[in-house]
Design an enzyme around this catalytic site. Structure first.
Site, PDB file in Angstrom:
ATOM      1  N   MET A  32       0.831  -1.241  -0.107  1.00 23.19           N
ATOM      2  CA  MET A  32       0.089  -0.064   0.087  1.00 23.19           C
ATOM      3  C   MET A  32       0.909   1.436   0.009  1.00 23.19           C
ATOM      4  O   MET A  32       0.487   2.385   0.269  1.00 23.19           O
ATOM      5  CB  MET A  32      -0.977   0.126   1.181  1.00 23.19           C
ATOM      6  CG  MET A  32      -1.991  -1.143   1.002  1.00 23.19           C
ATOM      7  SD  MET A  32      -3.566  -0.842   2.088  1.00 23.19           S
ATOM      8  CE  MET A  32      -2.723  -0.641   3.826  1.00 23.19           C
ATOM      9  N   HIS A  39       9.016  -3.315   3.562  1.00 24.39           N
ATOM     10  CA  HIS A  39       8.921  -3.470   2.235  1.00 24.39           C
ATOM     11  C   HIS A  39      10.126  -3.630   1.503  1.00 24.39           C
ATOM     12  O   HIS A  39       9.844  -4.716   0.381  1.00 24.39           O
ATOM     13  CB  HIS A  39       8.142  -2.252   1.681  1.00 24.39           C
ATOM     14  CG  HIS A  39       6.754  -1.726   2.339  1.00 24.39           C
ATOM     15  ND1 HIS A  39       6.719  -0.638   3.244  1.00 24.39           N
ATOM     16  CD2 HIS A  39       5.617  -2.412   2.281  1.00 24.39           C
ATOM     17  CE1 HIS A  39       5.504  -0.601   3.661  1.00 24.39           C
ATOM     18  NE2 HIS A  39       4.629  -1.470   3.199  1.00 24.39           N
ATOM     19  N   GLY A 147       4.815 -10.255   3.988  1.00 24.35           N
ATOM     20  CA  GLY A 147       5.533 -10.154   5.290  1.00 24.35           C
ATOM     21  C   GLY A 147       4.867 -10.923   6.116  1.00 24.35           C
ATOM     22  O   GLY A 147       3.725 -11.012   6.389  1.00 24.35           O
TER      23      GLY A 147
HETATM   24  P1  AMP Z   1       1.411  -2.926   3.504  1.00 21.93           P
HETATM   25  O1  AMP Z   1       1.935  -1.763   2.547  1.00 21.93           O
HETATM   26  O2  AMP Z   1       1.195  -2.507   4.965  1.00 21.93           O
HETATM   27  O3  AMP Z   1      -0.059  -3.319   2.947  1.00 21.93           O
HETATM   28  O4  AMP Z   1       2.493  -4.132   3.464  1.00 21.93           O
HETATM   29  C1  AMP Z   1       3.067  -4.635   2.174  1.00 21.93           C
HETATM   30  C2  AMP Z   1       3.646  -5.649   2.656  1.00 21.93           C
HETATM   31  O5  AMP Z   1       4.648  -5.549   3.301  1.00 21.93           O
HETATM   32  C3  AMP Z   1       2.683  -6.850   3.529  1.00 21.93           C
HETATM   33  O6  AMP Z   1       3.059  -8.262   2.821  1.00 21.93           O
HETATM   34  C4  AMP Z   1       3.373  -6.714   4.845  1.00 21.93           C
HETATM   35  O7  AMP Z   1       3.126  -7.863   5.637  1.00 21.93           O
HETATM   36  C5  AMP Z   1       4.814  -6.420   4.504  1.00 21.93           C
HETATM   37  N1  AMP Z   1       5.316  -5.672   5.611  1.00 21.93           N
HETATM   38  C6  AMP Z   1       4.648  -4.634   6.243  1.00 21.93           C
HETATM   39  N2  AMP Z   1       5.733  -4.307   7.362  1.00 21.93           N
HETATM   40  C7  AMP Z   1       6.717  -5.266   7.197  1.00 21.93           C
HETATM   41  C8  AMP Z   1       7.756  -5.363   8.173  1.00 21.93           C
HETATM   42  N3  AMP Z   1       7.900  -4.548   9.268  1.00 21.93           N
HETATM   43  N4  AMP Z   1       8.598  -6.361   7.891  1.00 21.93           N
HETATM   44  C9  AMP Z   1       8.384  -7.234   7.015  1.00 21.93           C
HETATM   45  N5  AMP Z   1       7.394  -6.941   6.088  1.00 21.93           N
HETATM   46  C10 AMP Z   1       6.544  -6.087   6.178  1.00 21.93           C
END
Ligand code: AMP
Length: 284
Positions: A32, A39, A147
């Protein structure tokens, strides 16, 4: 290396079809945006997994509840594209919209979407499963990277891919943390100075519990009490949930005899933070 930006989902699908026709393998990393090192770890892992790396950048409205932070969700597309370029992303899919007029179809992973974040955020995981399905159809990946920070989301998407024969390899990556232990999140920027300090209660509570587990404790109540004691030391935080569940089925466990996950969500004001740790008994 040039980064191709595609904004139209029909154009993205045609591009992915061409790549497949040319025999290229595709890896997708859905996000997102407002990219942080968590990320970027997914993008770097994804880079090695296929010929073509696609990052999707879409703040999906259907996974936000009416009182959640959709309107103020942080955005920085230019910064995100620069970071994506550095990580070797080939194509950034940044749709303005994903939903055609009259949209009414939803994907629900019925049981895995109920507990934990699903209980607190009704409809959230239907939104996630549906948009990820659409992103998969549009980008046609062989591999997708997510993640473990969003542990329930990962478990649910693995189930969905298996149940619905997507034929996509789902790769989970470990949680990336700040030096002091706080799990990286786009939402950390909402925290005040004092909240940021107390937000350590999540990682420290889970770490205390993990230490007890490593010392041989297997009883769920005892493990949860250990975490809760640490977390209660953060008066600005309100625990939404703190639970110990089977790592695959997400059913509650009373003793850890198989891989389990301790997961928590804590509110600091309106900001909701999540974290988890996996407790895996050593095999005999
Ligand atoms: P989001 O943009 O929050 O939807 O996250 C996109 C992807 O990044 C998802 O697969 C999350 O699980 C992963 N993600 C977000 N924060 C972290 C983190 N601290 N460590 C590893 N992966 C992450």
């Amino acid at each position: 290396m040039t980064l191709e930006v595609i904004r139209d989902r029909v154009a993205m699908r045609a591009r992915a079809e061409d790549l497949r026709r040319d025999g290229r393998t595709i890896c997708v990393v859905p996000t997102m945006g407002f990219l942080h090192d968590g990320h970027l770890s997914l993008l770097r892992a994804g880079r090695g997994k296929a010929d073509v790396l696609i990052m999707t950048l879409f703040v999906n409205p259907t996974q936000f509840g009416p009182n959640e932070d959709l309107d103020r969700y942080p955005r920085d597309e230019a910064g995100d594209l620069a970071k994506a370029r550095e990580c070797g992303v080939d194509i950034a899919f940044c749709p303005d919209d994903m939903y055609p007029e009259g949209y009414q179809t939803h994907v629900r992973v019925s049981e895995l979407s109920k507990p934990l974040c699903g209980a607190a955020r009704p409809g959230h995981f239907d939104g996630v499963a549906s948009v990820v399905t659409k992103l998969f159809h549009v980008t046609k990946p062989h591999v997708a990277v997510f993640g473990e920070k969003d542990f329930q989301q990962l478990a649910l998407l693995r189930r969905m891919v298996e149940d619905l024969d997507f034929g996509i390899d789902i790769v989970g990556m470990p949680i990336v943390r700040e030096a002091d232990g706080l799990a990286l999140s786009s939402r950390n920027k909402y925290l005040s100075g004092d909240e940021r300090k107390q937000a350590l209660c999540l990682s420290q509570g889970l770490a205390a519990s993990r230490a007890a587990f490593d010392a041989g404790e297997r009883n769920a109540e005892a493990l949860l009490a250990t975490a809760r004691e640490v977390m209660d030391g953060a008066p600005l935080g309100t625990i939404d949930y703190l639970e110990l569940r089977d790592a695959r089925s997400l059913e509650e466990v009373s003793q850890v005899t198989a891989p389990a996950v301790m997961a928590t969500a804590v509110f600091f004001g309106k900001t909701r933070l999540i974290d988890n740790t996996q407790l895996t008994p050593p095999s005999e």
